[in-house]
Design an enzyme around this catalytic site. Structure first.
Site, PDB file in Angstrom:
ATOM      1  N   ASP A 191      40.510  43.641   7.213  1.00 40.57           N
ATOM      2  CA  ASP A 191      41.093  42.250   6.787  1.00 40.57           C
ATOM      3  C   ASP A 191      40.140  41.717   5.469  1.00 40.57           C
ATOM      4  OD1 ASP A 191      42.664  39.708   6.801  1.00 40.57           O
ATOM      5  OD2 ASP A 191      40.693  38.894   7.412  1.00 40.57           O
ATOM      6  N   ALA A 192      38.793  41.679   5.500  1.00 38.20           N
ATOM      7  CA  ALA A 192      38.206  41.419   4.409  1.00 38.20           C
ATOM      8  C   ALA A 192      38.357  42.417   3.108  1.00 38.20           C
ATOM      9  CB  ALA A 192      36.681  41.540   4.809  1.00 38.20           C
TER      10      ALA A 192
END
Length: 159
Positions: free
Chosen positions: A55-56
């Site tokens: 996600d990051a």
């Protein structure tokens, strides 16, 4: 030696001369991280943890994509949010699926199966697909950075 102003102007001109930035070098390759993670350790990382990392990385990639040309922060934010929404991530996963190798499809399957949370606003299938994409991004970031770059560049991001 050039005055500081000249070097600053030169650096600014280099950026303005580029129509599009190749943002892959801006992401830090996992092999350059201070703590190395062995292949054995990577196998022990849960799909949820890979999705957390993915996600990051995915959001950083999208943010870097929209960084140029310069615009107001609200516009950056709007463009990025449109791309990192679960619905868009699900679409991106479906677009990438024909290009995925068997081991990558297995990671996607593991990510899908780990997405058991129920979100009020999301169809569970969309949430599973978004989590699957994030899991794949996290896994490739740790194991095959050039492959991650290759796949991310296939995404239909538009300015």
């Amino acid at each position: 030696m050039k005055p500081k102003e000249d070097t600053d102007d030169h650096a600014a001109n280099e950026l303005t001369d580029q129509d599009s930035l190749d943002i892959s070098p801006w992401l830090v390759n996992a092999t350059q991280l201070p703590q190395q993670i062995s292949p054995q350790q990577i196998k022990q990382i849960s799909p949820s943890a890979l999705a957390y990392l993915g996600d990051a990385i995915y959001e950083l990639y999208v943010r870097m994509f929209y960084l140029w040309p310069q615009q107001r922060l609200e516009n950056y934010h709007r463009s990025v949010v449109d791309q990192v929404r679960a619905e868009t991530q699900a679409i991106h996963l479906r677009l990438l699926t024909p290009y995925l190798r068997s081991n990558e499809l297995e990671i996607v399957r593991r990510g899908r199966n780990s997405a058991t949370s129920r979100h009020k606003r999301l169809n569970p299938e969309i949430y599973q697909q978004a989590t699957s994409l994030e899991t794949l991004v996290g896994y490739l970031y740790l194991t095959d950075y050039p492959r991650l770059t290759e796949l991310l560049q296939k995404l239909p991001l538009e300015k």
